[in-house]
Scaffold this active site. Sequence first.
Site, PDB file in Angstrom:
ATOM      1  CG  PHE A 151       3.218  -8.354  -3.648  1.00  0.00           C
ATOM      2  CD1 PHE A 151       3.009  -9.686  -3.342  1.00  0.00           C
ATOM      3  CD2 PHE A 151       2.845  -7.902  -4.900  1.00  0.00           C
ATOM      4  CE1 PHE A 151       2.445 -10.561  -4.267  1.00  0.00           C
ATOM      5  CE2 PHE A 151       2.278  -8.753  -5.831  1.00  0.00           C
ATOM      6  CZ  PHE A 151       2.083 -10.089  -5.515  1.00  0.00           C
ATOM      7  CB  ALA A 166      12.104   0.578   0.442  1.00  0.00           C
ATOM      8  NE  ARG A 219       2.923   8.000   3.432  1.00  0.00           N
ATOM      9  CZ  ARG A 219       1.695   8.413   3.157  1.00  0.00           C
ATOM     10  NH1 ARG A 219       1.374   8.789   1.922  1.00  0.00           N
ATOM     11  NH2 ARG A 219       0.764   8.471   4.098  1.00  0.00           N
ATOM     12  CB  ALA A 220       2.663   1.417  -0.882  1.00  0.00           C
ATOM     13  CE1 TYR A 254       3.750   4.958  -4.623  1.00  0.00           C
ATOM     14  CE2 TYR A 254       2.615   4.632  -6.718  1.00  0.00           C
ATOM     15  CZ  TYR A 254       3.546   4.224  -5.783  1.00  0.00           C
ATOM     16  OH  TYR A 254       4.290   3.091  -5.993  1.00  0.00           O
ATOM     17  N   GLY A 263     -18.462 -16.469  -4.833  1.00  0.00           N
ATOM     18  CA  GLY A 263     -19.500 -16.817  -5.797  1.00  0.00           C
ATOM     19  C   GLY A 263     -20.584 -15.775  -5.938  1.00  0.00           C
TER      20      GLY A 263
END
Length: 313
Positions: free
Chosen positions: A11, A69, A71-72, A140, A189
């Site tokens: 992203f 880069a 490992r998310a 993480y 909605g």
Amino acid sequence: MNILLTGASGFVGRELVRELQQRADISLALALRSPGRSSGPTTFVVGELAVDTDWLAALARQQAVIHAAARAHIMKDEVADPLAEYRRVNVEGTLNLARQAAAAGVKRFIFISSIKVNGEATVNGKAFGADDKPAPEDAYGLSKLEAERGLIQLAAETGMEVVIIRPPLVYGPGVKGNFASMIKLVEKGLPLPLGAIHNQRSLVGIDNLVDLIICCIDHPAAANQVFLAGDGEDLSTTELLRGVGKAMGKPARLIPVPAGLLQLGATLLGKKAMAQRLLGSLQVDISKTCQLLDWKPPYTVEEGLRRCFGRSN
């Protein structure tokens, strides 16, 4: 300036590629996990981000590396030992790249870290600062902290400059994860019981983050510093949902349910982590970033949300 970018398919990486390609003073090269680009910047297929990855060809003649880069963060990690896997990629893989970069004569290494290094929540209106004592709470965040510490030590040993940037939640066109889920709910909605939430959360629009990263490429004051990224505006969940709705041209339907009641319900349903993201606060203080770099976010949150949906009004 010759720059090598990792994580170009992610992203943040995609937006960096788009912006850096427009800079006449930058020669961009991409390090890819597998073949996939036939035009544009020079590409090097390096495989996985691992302790034994060979970066020699990709690093030749590069003056800076932007390392996006990783490992998310994975909400429901199914590997047997998540911490070991995060360490394998985010720590060992990153430090292997950085050591080879230093040996190749790279002057500056920009590491995209995470606000999770600071922690998961702020209380009593006290925002996280760039130089606060780290307090990661998950695998993480710990892996990012360990990578940061390794990079700082490497900088001291080799003279290669290291810049660390910790963004909070990043939003923008094509965003995925929790922000994308929120967009879908507003778009449909559906009535949401989030009309009376008075927390405070910091975000960073992708355009603001990319601008900050580019500022750090050659700014003299960025060397060997840790910076927090952000839009400079904090929003409650209620305000954010309204802002998303306004940007979409579809007002959010919010029901004012007390936060305490929502917290209780989430606890009973085993959704405490989700409740923390929606009801808790996470604020970042970007004053060091702004003062040291003479930088300010180019876009307000309102503008960032409009850009998210391609709206100009």
